[in-house]
Design a protein around this motif. Sequence first.
Motif, PDB file in Angstrom:
ATOM      1  N   ARG A 111      73.622  36.849  11.419  1.00  0.00           N
ATOM      2  CA  ARG A 111      73.312  35.431  11.196  1.00  0.00           C
ATOM      3  C   ARG A 111      73.530  35.087   9.725  1.00  0.00           C
ATOM      4  O   ARG A 111      73.017  35.782   8.840  1.00  0.00           O
ATOM      5  CB  ARG A 111      71.865  35.127  11.584  1.00  0.00           C
ATOM      6  CG  ARG A 111      71.519  35.442  13.025  1.00  0.00           C
ATOM      7  CD  ARG A 111      70.123  34.926  13.381  1.00  0.00           C
ATOM      8  NE  ARG A 111      69.088  35.498  12.536  1.00  0.00           N
ATOM      9  CZ  ARG A 111      68.465  36.642  12.783  1.00  0.00           C
ATOM     10  NH1 ARG A 111      68.799  37.365  13.840  1.00  0.00           N
ATOM     11  NH2 ARG A 111      67.513  37.076  11.978  1.00  0.00           N
ATOM     12  N   ASP A 113      75.025  31.522   6.949  1.00  0.00           N
ATOM     13  CA  ASP A 113      75.532  30.153   6.796  1.00  0.00           C
ATOM     14  C   ASP A 113      76.951  30.217   6.246  1.00  0.00           C
ATOM     15  O   ASP A 113      77.182  30.798   5.180  1.00  0.00           O
ATOM     16  CB  ASP A 113      74.645  29.340   5.854  1.00  0.00           C
ATOM     17  CG  ASP A 113      73.308  28.989   6.475  1.00  0.00           C
ATOM     18  OD1 ASP A 113      73.207  29.011   7.714  1.00  0.00           O
ATOM     19  OD2 ASP A 113      72.355  28.696   5.723  1.00  0.00           O
ATOM     20  N   TYR A 114      77.870  29.608   6.989  1.00  0.00           N
ATOM     21  CA  TYR A 114      79.281  29.604   6.603  1.00  0.00           C
ATOM     22  C   TYR A 114      79.562  28.313   5.838  1.00  0.00           C
ATOM     23  O   TYR A 114      79.318  27.208   6.332  1.00  0.00           O
ATOM     24  CB  TYR A 114      80.156  29.684   7.855  1.00  0.00           C
ATOM     25  CG  TYR A 114      81.624  29.886   7.579  1.00  0.00           C
ATOM     26  CD1 TYR A 114      82.124  31.150   7.314  1.00  0.00           C
ATOM     27  CD2 TYR A 114      82.511  28.815   7.594  1.00  0.00           C
ATOM     28  CE1 TYR A 114      83.482  31.353   7.068  1.00  0.00           C
ATOM     29  CE2 TYR A 114      83.869  28.997   7.346  1.00  0.00           C
ATOM     30  CZ  TYR A 114      84.335  30.271   7.082  1.00  0.00           C
ATOM     31  OH  TYR A 114      85.672  30.460   6.831  1.00  0.00           O
ATOM     32  N   SER A 130      77.482  23.392   5.006  1.00  0.00           N
ATOM     33  CA  SER A 130      76.982  24.673   5.479  1.00  0.00           C
ATOM     34  C   SER A 130      76.801  24.626   6.993  1.00  0.00           C
ATOM     35  O   SER A 130      76.191  23.696   7.524  1.00  0.00           O
ATOM     36  CB  SER A 130      75.642  24.975   4.798  1.00  0.00           C
ATOM     37  OG  SER A 130      75.091  26.175   5.294  1.00  0.00           O
ATOM     38  N   TYR A 131      77.346  25.622   7.672  1.00  0.00           N
ATOM     39  CA  TYR A 131      77.254  25.700   9.128  1.00  0.00           C
ATOM     40  C   TYR A 131      76.543  26.997   9.525  1.00  0.00           C
ATOM     41  O   TYR A 131      77.058  28.088   9.259  1.00  0.00           O
ATOM     42  CB  TYR A 131      78.647  25.684   9.755  1.00  0.00           C
ATOM     43  CG  TYR A 131      79.455  24.447   9.461  1.00  0.00           C
ATOM     44  CD1 TYR A 131      79.456  23.357  10.333  1.00  0.00           C
ATOM     45  CD2 TYR A 131      80.224  24.350   8.300  1.00  0.00           C
ATOM     46  CE1 TYR A 131      80.197  22.221  10.064  1.00  0.00           C
ATOM     47  CE2 TYR A 131      80.977  23.218   8.025  1.00  0.00           C
ATOM     48  CZ  TYR A 131      80.956  22.160   8.906  1.00  0.00           C
ATOM     49  OH  TYR A 131      81.690  21.032   8.639  1.00  0.00           O
ATOM     50  N   PRO A 132      75.352  26.913  10.141  1.00  0.00           N
ATOM     51  CA  PRO A 132      74.686  28.136  10.611  1.00  0.00           C
ATOM     52  C   PRO A 132      75.531  28.833  11.676  1.00  0.00           C
ATOM     53  O   PRO A 132      75.978  28.207  12.642  1.00  0.00           O
ATOM     54  CB  PRO A 132      73.370  27.622  11.197  1.00  0.00           C
ATOM     55  CG  PRO A 132      73.166  26.270  10.591  1.00  0.00           C
ATOM     56  CD  PRO A 132      74.540  25.708  10.383  1.00  0.00           C
ATOM     57  N   LEU A 150      77.609  28.578  16.601  1.00  0.00           N
ATOM     58  CA  LEU A 150      77.431  27.801  15.378  1.00  0.00           C
ATOM     59  C   LEU A 150      76.810  26.450  15.691  1.00  0.00           C
ATOM     60  O   LEU A 150      76.726  26.038  16.855  1.00  0.00           O
ATOM     61  CB  LEU A 150      78.750  27.633  14.627  1.00  0.00           C
ATOM     62  CG  LEU A 150      79.953  26.992  15.331  1.00  0.00           C
ATOM     63  CD1 LEU A 150      79.886  25.480  15.317  1.00  0.00           C
ATOM     64  CD2 LEU A 150      81.246  27.443  14.666  1.00  0.00           C
TER      65      LEU A 150
END
Length: 315
Positions: A111, A113-114, A130-132, A150
Amino acid sequence: MSNSARSLPDVAYVAQPGLSGRLDWVGMDDIQAPVMLVGEDDQPMRFPARVGAFVDLARPDQRGIHMSRLYLHVDQALSTQAVKPALLRTLLDGFLASHRDLSSRALLRIRFDYLVRRRALVSDNAGWKSYPVVLTAKLEGGRFDLELGLEVLYSSTCPASAALARQLIQQRFRADFSTQDLLAREQVAEWLGSEQGICATPHSQRSSAEVKVRLREDVESLPFVDLIDCIESALQTPVQTAVKREDEQAFAGLNGGNLMFCEDAARRMQSALDRDARITDFWLRASHFESLHPHNAVAVASKGVPGGYLGGSTV
């Protein structure tokens, strides 16, 4: 192993369990580790991650597994190599090899954040979004399953509320010009540009798209940006980063041109994901955090593959 290590007691290995029984999963969660990914510019990027590493305990007569072995596999792999499907498969193989006498399946969950750089809608600006992300890989019976999950935030404007707002605007227009039969175009335009002319607005709200996709076993890379772009293109109203007035106006236009119930949002994403040949199955959830009332509007959809996400039975 050193002689001193051999002399240390290993209760998990030598002691019998008080109660016997097979265990589905045993391991560690929330391991702190970096993940390295290759960005769109082919440059490596590092993100802090939380990792879960598990194997089953298939032997009921054994008290426990070797958790330190799982940790060392995770640390050695993620600290030195970019995350790709092949690396995840190798890591799971290592889990099982180190538990050859105890386990028959392995699970890895990562897990983080991208971060993606996004341009503004109109102005010459940009900002980070930011995408989890959750990566889940499982190996059982020689079968490798890889899931990419995501979350994408977007804006949703209620179609019913928009229709009701338009009706109020019509009523105000008729009331304001009740004594006039003919109106000049500029007179109407001026009225529409006034606060009196826009006497009602539809409710809109920040919304969330949660998506989980199962990827083909032969994929060579993880399509983070492709999946994000797929969802945002389907919805048309992703939340923004840098916003000037011209960007805010463009965003208002996107919302007005994409009125959506949660059902509409779910079907848009469903149609888009159905067209991606890399995806064997998917599950998605559209949640609209309503501004009209304190509860959310939710719609769930899936591809409906037999033995997969079970036709969206998970809410």
